[in-house]
Design a protein around this motif. Sequence first.
Motif: not given
Length: 213
Positions: A104-111
């Motif tokens: 989830t953190l990786q997704l948020k950073r990517w967003i």
Amino acid sequence: MEIDYINQFKAQSPAAIIQSMFSEKKQLKIALSLKNGLYVEGFIVDITKEEYQTFVCMRTEEQEVLFFDLQEVSVLRIKHPKKIAVSLSKGSISRPLGEEPISTLQLKRWIVEQESLLDATINLSLEKSVLQEANARLNSKDVITSLLKAKQLIIEDEMGLAAWKEIKTVAITNTEKLQVNKEGNVLKVGIEITKALPKELEHLFVEKIEEIL
């Protein structure tokens, strides 16, 4: 358990599965039993429809070529079902199995990194229970990627560019059907994030977004 994914498969006709594999260009070895008792293994080369019949061209590993009527297939055997699990489950399995997950953190950073490309703030409004699903996180990434592609198609002319500049925020929610609408400077996108995403999603986005800009 290893068989859990198989329990999500849906009953389908052999003809429908074969046609789906061909349209999706899946080069997967299959085994067929025909109504005349013939058993063959190989790869689909071509499928064509002539009036009320559908004919198949199939090659074997020995480079023999077979031609037969699709309706003559009585049994279809798929030896590596994981490779087409999305089709066999009719979307209940939302993505190809075995993909590298993201947190989830990786997704948020990517967003955050994509916001400058989209020229808008991205609000991914999904419940925690949804984001806990690895496939939902990967689907979320694909939805945003499709939006980026759609944006590039929309802003190819000055009118499209001017219309897109009105969008300041893109809000993505989980809905049963694809929904796209605009409230003020917010582009609202609703999509079923836990199921297989529609094919050519960026073109669907272009169609729906251009209707409301």
